[in-house]
Design a protein around this motif. Structure first.
Motif, PDB file in Angstrom:
ATOM      1  N   LEU A  29       0.907   1.515   2.977  1.00  0.00           N
ATOM      2  CA  LEU A  29       0.147   0.456   3.635  1.00  0.00           C
ATOM      3  C   LEU A  29      -0.239  -0.582   2.586  1.00  0.00           C
ATOM      4  CD1 LEU A  29      -1.627  -0.671   6.049  1.00  0.00           C
ATOM      5  CD2 LEU A  29      -3.469   0.751   5.142  1.00  0.00           C
ATOM      6  N   ALA A  30       0.173  -1.824   2.791  1.00  0.00           N
ATOM      7  CA  ALA A  30      -0.279  -2.893   1.884  1.00  0.00           C
ATOM      8  C   ALA A  30      -1.252  -3.761   2.681  1.00  0.00           C
ATOM      9  CB  ALA A  30       0.917  -3.664   1.349  1.00  0.00           C
ATOM     10  N   GLY A  32      -0.943  -4.643   5.761  1.00  0.00           N
ATOM     11  CA  GLY A  32      -1.041  -4.091   7.111  1.00  0.00           C
ATOM     12  C   GLY A  32      -0.711  -5.056   8.238  1.00  0.00           C
ATOM     13  N   ASP A  51      -2.539   3.694   0.960  1.00  0.00           N
ATOM     14  CA  ASP A  51      -3.011   2.313   0.809  1.00  0.00           C
ATOM     15  C   ASP A  51      -2.839   1.895  -0.655  1.00  0.00           C
ATOM     16  OD1 ASP A  51      -4.417  -0.059   0.630  1.00  0.00           O
ATOM     17  OD2 ASP A  51      -6.200   0.685   1.670  1.00  0.00           O
ATOM     18  N   THR A  53      -3.461  -1.202  -1.845  1.00  0.00           N
ATOM     19  CA  THR A  53      -4.206  -2.419  -2.200  1.00  0.00           C
ATOM     20  C   THR A  53      -5.294  -2.169  -3.239  1.00  0.00           C
ATOM     21  OG1 THR A  53      -5.691  -2.117  -0.322  1.00  0.00           O
ATOM     22  CG2 THR A  53      -3.772  -3.526   0.017  1.00  0.00           C
TER      23      THR A  53
ATOM     24  N   LEU B  62      -6.352  -5.683  12.662  1.00  0.00           N
ATOM     25  CA  LEU B  62      -5.233  -5.312  11.777  1.00  0.00           C
ATOM     26  C   LEU B  62      -5.749  -4.769  10.445  1.00  0.00           C
ATOM     27  CD1 LEU B  62      -2.545  -8.120  12.299  1.00  0.00           C
ATOM     28  CD2 LEU B  62      -2.921  -6.001  13.572  1.00  0.00           C
ATOM     29  N   VAL B  63      -7.026  -4.413  10.410  1.00  0.00           N
ATOM     30  CA  VAL B  63      -7.609  -3.823   9.198  1.00  0.00           C
ATOM     31  C   VAL B  63      -8.211  -2.485   9.618  1.00  0.00           C
ATOM     32  CG1 VAL B  63      -9.398  -4.083   7.431  1.00  0.00           C
ATOM     33  CG2 VAL B  63      -8.146  -6.099   8.226  1.00  0.00           C
ATOM     34  N   GLN B  67     -10.331   0.688   4.939  1.00  0.00           N
ATOM     35  CA  GLN B  67      -9.871  -0.284   3.935  1.00  0.00           C
ATOM     36  C   GLN B  67     -10.997  -1.196   3.455  1.00  0.00           C
ATOM     37  OE1 GLN B  67      -6.374  -1.656   6.437  1.00  0.00           O
ATOM     38  NE2 GLN B  67      -5.476  -1.786   4.408  1.00  0.00           N
ATOM     39  N   ARG B  71     -16.237  -3.199   0.141  1.00  0.00           N
ATOM     40  CA  ARG B  71     -16.078  -4.636   0.326  1.00  0.00           C
ATOM     41  C   ARG B  71     -17.232  -5.203   1.152  1.00  0.00           C
ATOM     42  NH1 ARG B  71     -11.230  -5.000  -2.033  1.00  0.00           N
ATOM     43  NH2 ARG B  71      -9.553  -3.606  -1.416  1.00  0.00           N
TER      44      ARG B  71
END
Lengths: 296, 165
Positions: A29-30, A32, A51, A53, B62-63, B67, B71
């Motif tokens: 997964l970069a 996405g 992932d 990233t 889309l996240v 992730q 952040r």
């Protein structure tokens, strides 16, 4: 419209990524922006998402010995706003603006787009036109694959499931170069029906010394039109030279037909884009030579 | 399998356990009750779910929520403070210019355009339309949306429709 369950890991270095993707049914997964829609539709159901990233070594844009090194998780927005890319590799700068919308470019990555290898995407054609080199990390060290050998078919590349695309390297472009990128899409941000990426090189007396004409939407992978390129090399890039080159390029074209456009329609827009794109690139090559002469 | 997420949302730190498959849009709405972020297509086409991650507008559908660990996320709820009854100048301009119709696409548009605040005064209408191209309005009311964005970018006129960008 929710993904099926999967495990998730976010390694912070390349060896951690390679260990993780050695597991069966793992998927990288970069940004996405292509993978997550496929997960949401459950077209993809990996057991493990890796992932990448958080791998700091994969996000950079730097010029080394005249060549541009792009880390795989560098975002489209990073490239779009880079003065370095704008000045030395305008083809890439121009093409990146056509990718999706700003919200997609903010998350999507250069490496992700190339590894996904959608034949309607901008970057595969650009990398083909620029003769980019792809650096791939494997369990037994790095290997390098030129762009012309990287794209194998619809969403298929030279990458094995347990390998990682780490970097893209673009060659130095000498003085006298000119480029152009154009595409036709039904709506702003849609995948292109057809597109053309052109990179020309001229000598000090205005003769074309090398030419790259890469086509989007002409087949299951982006194509280089060798017929067009052979016709241009050694010419003065007049409109007549370009028209003849477009004619010979179109003879061998067999674009796909679908709901969005017939094969004939695609062939015609490819021809129009090649003509206009080559004329613009030839003008820019001339301007690049003159600008350089003035600077001296 | 659940995973620990430690994320700053609208200036407040949240620590939660989430399934890796949880989308940021669902995490915001279902886990945190921040229903200002709207969910339209869930495959990155409509832009309704746009939020800012580390200051950049992205599609929250889309996240993955995991992730965003470490952040900073900003949603439409951060634009104004219900306590002091003052809306963000961009929201004021949308109100004054009738730029909401059904209002479904509005949060995504606000979070997209808010990130451009520094450039807004110099942007042409064409550049504004380009900036809006990733947000679909099915009431087809783009004209008033462009007027509102234009007004928000102009110097203040004392009626709460400008003075922000």
């Amino acid at each position: 419209m929710k993904p099926a369950p999967f495990d998730y890991i976010a390694p912070t270095d390349i060896s951690g990524v390679l260990d993780a993707v050695a597991v069966e049914d793992a998927k990288i997964l970069a940004g996405g922006q292509s993978l997550v829609p496929m997960l949401n539709f459950r077209l993809a159901r990996p057991a493990l998402l890796v992932d990448i990233t958080r791998v700091h070594d994969l996000r950079h844009l730097r010029r080394v010995d005249g060549r541009l090194h792009i880390g795989a998780v560098t975002t489209h927005t990073d490239v779009e706003h880079s003065p370095l890319v704008r000045e030395h590799w305008p083809l890439l700068s121009d093409a990146v603006r056509h990718i999706g919308h700003s919200q997609i470019r903010n998350a999507g990555t250069i490496g992700g787009s190339l590894a996904h290898a959608d034949p309607a995407a901008e970057l595969p054609a650009v990398m083909l036109a620029l003769d980019a080199q792809m650096t791939i990390a494997t369990g037994s060290g790095n290997r390098t694959v030129p762009a012309r050998d990287f794209f194998h078919g619809y969403l298929q590349t030279a990458l094995a499931p347990d390998e990682l695309l780490t970097e893209i390297v673009l060659p130095h472009l000498p003085t006298g170069s000119g480029a152009d990128f154009s595409e036709i899409a039904r709506r702003s941000g849609d995948f292109a029906l057809a597109g053309v990426a052109v990179q020309l090189q001229t000598s000090t007396d205005g003769i074309c010394t090398s030419a790259a004409v890469a086509l989007i939407g002409a087949g299951p992978v982006p194509l280089r039109s060798h017929a067009a390129e052979q016709r241009l090399i050694g010419s003065e890039l007049t409109s007549g030279d370009i028209a003849e080159c477009v004619q010979s390029a179109c003879l061998g074209l067999n674009p796909p037909a679908d709901l969005h456009g017939s094969a004939d329609y695609r062939r015609r827009i490819l021809a129009a884009q090649m003509q206009a794109g080559l004329e613009r690139a030839a003008m820019l090559a001339t301007a690049d030579r003159r600008g350089h002469d003035h600077a001296r | 399998m659940t995973m620990h997420v430690d994320v700053e949302i609208n200036g407040v730190r949240h620590r939660r356990e989430v399934e890796p498959r949880t989308l940021l849009s669902d995490f915001l709405r279902h886990d945190l009750g921040l229903t200002g972020t709207h969910v339209g297509c869930e495959h990155g086409v409509c832009g309704a779910c746009t939020v800012q991650v580390d200051g950049r507008p992205v599609r929250s559908c889309l996240v993955l929520a995991v992730q965003t660990h470490g952040r900073s996320v900003r949603t439409v709820e951060d634009l104004s403070d219900p306590e002091d009854d003052v809306m963000h100048p961009l929201q004021e301009a949308f109100h004054a210019n009738h730029a909401l119709q059904c209002g479904f696409c509005t949060p995504g548009i606000l979070m997209t355009i808010e990130a451009l605040s520094a450039d807004l005064a110099e942007m042409s209408d064409a550049a504004i339309l380009e900036a809006l191209s990733g947000n679909l309005c099915r009431c087809t009311g783009y004209r008033n949306i462009v007027c509102a964005i234009r007004a928000a970018g102009e110097p203040g006129d004392g009626e709460g429709t400008g003075s922000w960008a």
